[in-house]
Write a protein that holds these residues in place. Structure first.
Motif, PDB file in Angstrom:
ATOM      1  N   PRO A   1       0.817  -1.217   0.000  1.00  7.15           N
ATOM      2  CA  PRO A   1       0.000   0.000   0.000  1.00  7.15           C
ATOM      3  C   PRO A   1       0.848   1.263   0.000  1.00  7.15           C
ATOM      4  O   PRO A   1       2.005   1.252   0.428  1.00  7.15           O
ATOM      5  CB  PRO A   1      -0.799  -0.129   1.302  1.00  7.15           C
ATOM      6  CG  PRO A   1       0.092  -0.925   2.204  1.00  7.15           C
ATOM      7  CD  PRO A   1       0.791  -1.907   1.293  1.00  7.15           C
ATOM      8  N   PRO A   2       0.294   2.367  -0.486  1.00  6.78           N
ATOM      9  CA  PRO A   2       1.040   3.628  -0.511  1.00  6.78           C
ATOM     10  C   PRO A   2       1.189   4.214   0.888  1.00  6.78           C
ATOM     11  O   PRO A   2       0.464   3.843   1.817  1.00  6.78           O
ATOM     12  CB  PRO A   2       0.170   4.523  -1.402  1.00  6.78           C
ATOM     13  CG  PRO A   2      -1.215   3.972  -1.235  1.00  6.78           C
ATOM     14  CD  PRO A   2      -1.048   2.495  -1.075  1.00  6.78           C
TER      15      PRO A   2
ATOM     16  N   LEU B   1      -1.902   5.722   2.879  1.00  4.29           N
ATOM     17  CA  LEU B   1      -3.062   4.826   2.950  1.00  4.29           C
ATOM     18  C   LEU B   1      -4.085   5.310   3.980  1.00  4.29           C
ATOM     19  O   LEU B   1      -3.765   5.470   5.162  1.00  4.29           O
ATOM     20  CB  LEU B   1      -2.595   3.410   3.319  1.00  4.29           C
ATOM     21  CG  LEU B   1      -3.696   2.342   3.385  1.00  4.29           C
ATOM     22  CD1 LEU B   1      -4.276   2.072   2.003  1.00  4.29           C
ATOM     23  CD2 LEU B   1      -3.139   1.040   3.975  1.00  4.29           C
TER      24      LEU B   1
ATOM     25  N   GLN C   1      -8.708   0.882   2.292  1.00  3.00           N
ATOM     26  CA  GLN C   1      -8.358  -0.195   1.371  1.00  3.00           C
ATOM     27  C   GLN C   1      -9.549  -1.116   1.183  1.00  3.00           C
ATOM     28  O   GLN C   1     -10.375  -1.303   2.082  1.00  3.00           O
ATOM     29  CB  GLN C   1      -7.149  -0.982   1.878  1.00  3.00           C
ATOM     30  CG  GLN C   1      -7.321  -1.621   3.238  1.00  3.00           C
ATOM     31  CD  GLN C   1      -6.059  -2.334   3.705  1.00  3.00           C
ATOM     32  OE1 GLN C   1      -5.134  -2.574   2.941  1.00  3.00           O
ATOM     33  NE2 GLN C   1      -6.018  -2.698   4.987  1.00  3.00           N
TER      34      GLN C   1
ATOM     35  N   LEU D   1     -10.806   8.467  -4.902  1.00  4.20           N
ATOM     36  CA  LEU D   1      -9.753   7.462  -4.752  1.00  4.20           C
ATOM     37  C   LEU D   1      -8.575   7.947  -3.917  1.00  4.20           C
ATOM     38  O   LEU D   1      -7.612   7.192  -3.718  1.00  4.20           O
ATOM     39  CB  LEU D   1      -9.262   7.034  -6.135  1.00  4.20           C
ATOM     40  CG  LEU D   1     -10.352   6.468  -7.060  1.00  4.20           C
ATOM     41  CD1 LEU D   1      -9.795   6.241  -8.462  1.00  4.20           C
ATOM     42  CD2 LEU D   1     -10.928   5.185  -6.492  1.00  4.20           C
ATOM     43  N   THR D   2      -8.658   9.140  -3.381  1.00  6.06           N
ATOM     44  CA  THR D   2      -7.563   9.695  -2.583  1.00  6.06           C
ATOM     45  C   THR D   2      -7.267   8.802  -1.384  1.00  6.06           C
ATOM     46  O   THR D   2      -8.167   8.437  -0.623  1.00  6.06           O
ATOM     47  CB  THR D   2      -7.916  11.105  -2.075  1.00  6.06           C
ATOM     48  OG1 THR D   2      -8.290  11.926  -3.186  1.00  6.06           O
ATOM     49  CG2 THR D   2      -6.755  11.723  -1.327  1.00  6.06           C
TER      50      THR D   2
ATOM     51  N   TYR E   1      -6.309   2.086  -1.689  1.00  5.86           N
ATOM     52  CA  TYR E   1      -5.526   0.964  -2.218  1.00  5.86           C
ATOM     53  C   TYR E   1      -6.470  -0.209  -2.402  1.00  5.86           C
ATOM     54  O   TYR E   1      -7.348  -0.457  -1.560  1.00  5.86           O
ATOM     55  CB  TYR E   1      -4.408   0.586  -1.245  1.00  5.86           C
ATOM     56  CG  TYR E   1      -3.475  -0.507  -1.747  1.00  5.86           C
ATOM     57  CD1 TYR E   1      -2.590  -0.265  -2.788  1.00  5.86           C
ATOM     58  CD2 TYR E   1      -3.471  -1.772  -1.173  1.00  5.86           C
ATOM     59  CE1 TYR E   1      -1.715  -1.239  -3.247  1.00  5.86           C
ATOM     60  CE2 TYR E   1      -2.601  -2.763  -1.609  1.00  5.86           C
ATOM     61  CZ  TYR E   1      -1.728  -2.502  -2.641  1.00  5.86           C
ATOM     62  OH  TYR E   1      -0.859  -3.477  -3.091  1.00  5.86           O
TER      63      TYR E   1
ATOM     64  N   LEU F   1      -6.547   4.221 -11.987  1.00  8.80           N
ATOM     65  CA  LEU F   1      -5.697   4.081 -10.813  1.00  8.80           C
ATOM     66  C   LEU F   1      -4.228   3.930 -11.224  1.00  8.80           C
ATOM     67  O   LEU F   1      -3.916   3.128 -12.110  1.00  8.80           O
ATOM     68  CB  LEU F   1      -6.103   2.852 -10.004  1.00  8.80           C
ATOM     69  CG  LEU F   1      -7.190   3.014  -8.946  1.00  8.80           C
ATOM     70  CD1 LEU F   1      -7.491   1.666  -8.309  1.00  8.80           C
ATOM     71  CD2 LEU F   1      -6.794   4.025  -7.891  1.00  8.80           C
TER      72      LEU F   1
ATOM     73  N   GLU G   1       0.670   1.849  -8.482  1.00  4.58           N
ATOM     74  CA  GLU G   1       1.008   1.683  -7.069  1.00  4.58           C
ATOM     75  C   GLU G   1      -0.218   1.725  -6.160  1.00  4.58           C
ATOM     76  O   GLU G   1      -0.102   1.516  -4.947  1.00  4.58           O
ATOM     77  CB  GLU G   1       2.006   2.761  -6.633  1.00  4.58           C
ATOM     78  CG  GLU G   1       1.495   4.182  -6.700  1.00  4.58           C
ATOM     79  CD  GLU G   1       1.741   4.850  -8.044  1.00  4.58           C
ATOM     80  OE1 GLU G   1       1.651   6.097  -8.108  1.00  4.58           O
ATOM     81  OE2 GLU G   1       2.031   4.125  -9.020  1.00  4.58           O
ATOM     82  N   ARG G   2      -1.400   1.952  -6.734  1.00  7.92           N
ATOM     83  CA  ARG G   2      -2.630   2.021  -5.947  1.00  7.92           C
ATOM     84  C   ARG G   2      -3.440   0.732  -5.993  1.00  7.92           C
ATOM     85  O   ARG G   2      -4.516   0.672  -5.402  1.00  7.92           O
ATOM     86  CB  ARG G   2      -3.509   3.172  -6.450  1.00  7.92           C
ATOM     87  CG  ARG G   2      -2.937   4.549  -6.193  1.00  7.92           C
ATOM     88  CD  ARG G   2      -3.144   4.967  -4.766  1.00  7.92           C
ATOM     89  NE  ARG G   2      -2.470   6.214  -4.448  1.00  7.92           N
ATOM     90  CZ  ARG G   2      -2.492   6.789  -3.254  1.00  7.92           C
ATOM     91  NH1 ARG G   2      -3.159   6.222  -2.274  1.00  7.92           N
ATOM     92  NH2 ARG G   2      -1.841   7.902  -3.027  1.00  7.92           N
ATOM     93  N   PHE G   3      -2.951  -0.286  -6.668  1.00  3.18           N
ATOM     94  CA  PHE G   3      -3.689  -1.549  -6.687  1.00  3.18           C
ATOM     95  C   PHE G   3      -2.746  -2.710  -6.951  1.00  3.18           C
ATOM     96  O   PHE G   3      -1.648  -2.546  -7.477  1.00  3.18           O
ATOM     97  CB  PHE G   3      -4.819  -1.529  -7.719  1.00  3.18           C
ATOM     98  CG  PHE G   3      -4.369  -1.527  -9.156  1.00  3.18           C
ATOM     99  CD1 PHE G   3      -4.249  -2.723  -9.858  1.00  3.18           C
ATOM    100  CD2 PHE G   3      -4.093  -0.345  -9.822  1.00  3.18           C
ATOM    101  CE1 PHE G   3      -3.852  -2.734 -11.191  1.00  3.18           C
ATOM    102  CE2 PHE G   3      -3.692  -0.338 -11.151  1.00  3.18           C
ATOM    103  CZ  PHE G   3      -3.572  -1.543 -11.835  1.00  3.18           C
TER     104      PHE G   3
END
Length: 297
Positions: free
Chosen positions: A127-128, A131, A134, A210-211, A214, A237, A240-242
């Motif tokens: 996850p970023p 996060l 999720q 989507l801010t 993940y 997306l 790195e977000r999924f």
């Protein structure tokens, strides 16, 4: 990469469709978990009727493995670590019991003293740093990883798990605490069409903010092709977000055979699809999967 020898210590049925097998052994005292919730290992199974006779491979300098000369090649399958207790020299792995296949057949008959091999673990969930929420979606094959991810969900992070299992008997208890919610749905899993793509879209519909988000999705590989397209092409997306992870394929034991039966020029075309380093890996994967679909793979 390290190859470990592991011995079955305990077998515990979880549901009619899943069993938890605990492995121990002197080798596992040195097993180093990554701590990542979906970490996985390759399991090396006995090649014959003797359940204690495993042709363990040797590690190679490039991080791979090879079968010692003159030894039979062990059947290999990837499995998620459900939990690791290095201090006790134990790990748990949950097996889906579906009545066919090398791993499921082995697990259905597993008893203390059986031996397997396994390698060093690797994880994919990433996850970023920002996060805030999720969404975890999986079928039965991804349930062990999803369960561990739910258990390890960071405080202050809203976690929603959407889990597709064959029927109500396959439901397992998961943590119930503020900010964590699990939803169960029945179907798919080889008993009917997978609904993973539908479940992802329902959980994260178009227009979602989507801010800080993940998305992690695991399960039937060919059903996840539509999931990857939706997340990447429709929701836009960033990679790195999924994370989308294929765990199994209907008729998976024959997939390689069918791929190798393709004409040589078609296989070359598929190989060349990965040759453009300027493209994002997720976009390359989408195009590759779309071509596989047109080929019936």
């Amino acid at each position: 990469m390290t190859i470990y020898r592991a011995v079955v210590a305990r077998v515990r049925p979880l549901t009619p469709s899943m069993a938890r097998i605990t492995f121990h052994g002197e080798d596992l005292a040195a097993f180093t978990s990554t701590g990542v919730g979906d970490e996985y290992v390759r399991l090396f199974f006995p090649h014959g009727a003797d359940r204690t006779d495993v042709s363990l491979p040797e590690s190679t300098e490039n991080g791979g493995w090879r079968t010692p000369e003159g030894q039979p090649e062990a059947p290999v399958r990837n499995y998620t670590i459900r939990s690791a207790r290095p201090e006790a020299g134990e790990i748990d792995i949950d097996f889906v019991l579906h009545g066919h296949g090398t791993a499921s057949g082995w697990a259905a008959a597993a008893r203390p003293g059986d031996v397997i091999g396994l390698n060093s673990p690797a994880g994919l969930y990433s996850p970023p740093a920002d996060l805030a929420w999720q969404v975890l979606v999986s079928d039965l094959s991804g349930l062990p990883a999803a369960g561990r991810l739910v258990e390890n969900a960071p405080g202050g992070v809203t976690t929603r798990a959407v889990l597709e299992v064959p029927d109500a008997a396959a439901v397992q208890p998961l943590p119930d605490r503020p900010g964590v919610r699990a939803t169960w749905t029945y179907g798919g899993n080889g008993h009917g069409p997978s609904r993973l793509a539908e479940l992802v879209e329902a959980a994260i519909p178009p227009g979602t903010d989507l801010t800080g988000g993940y998305v992690w999705v695991a399960g039937q590989t060919n059903a996840l092709r539509a999931v990857r397209r939706y997340l990447r092409k429709e929701l836009k997306l960033p990679a790195e977000r999924f994370k989308v992870v294929g765990y199994w394929m209907p008729d998976g034991d024959t997939w390689t055979e069918r791929y190798e039966a393709l004409p040589a020029d078609v296989r070359s075309e598929l190989d060349r699809m990965w040759d453009n380093p300027a493209d994002e890996p997720e976009d390359l994967t989408i195009r590759y999967e779309e071509r596989l679909s047109t080929l019936g793979l």
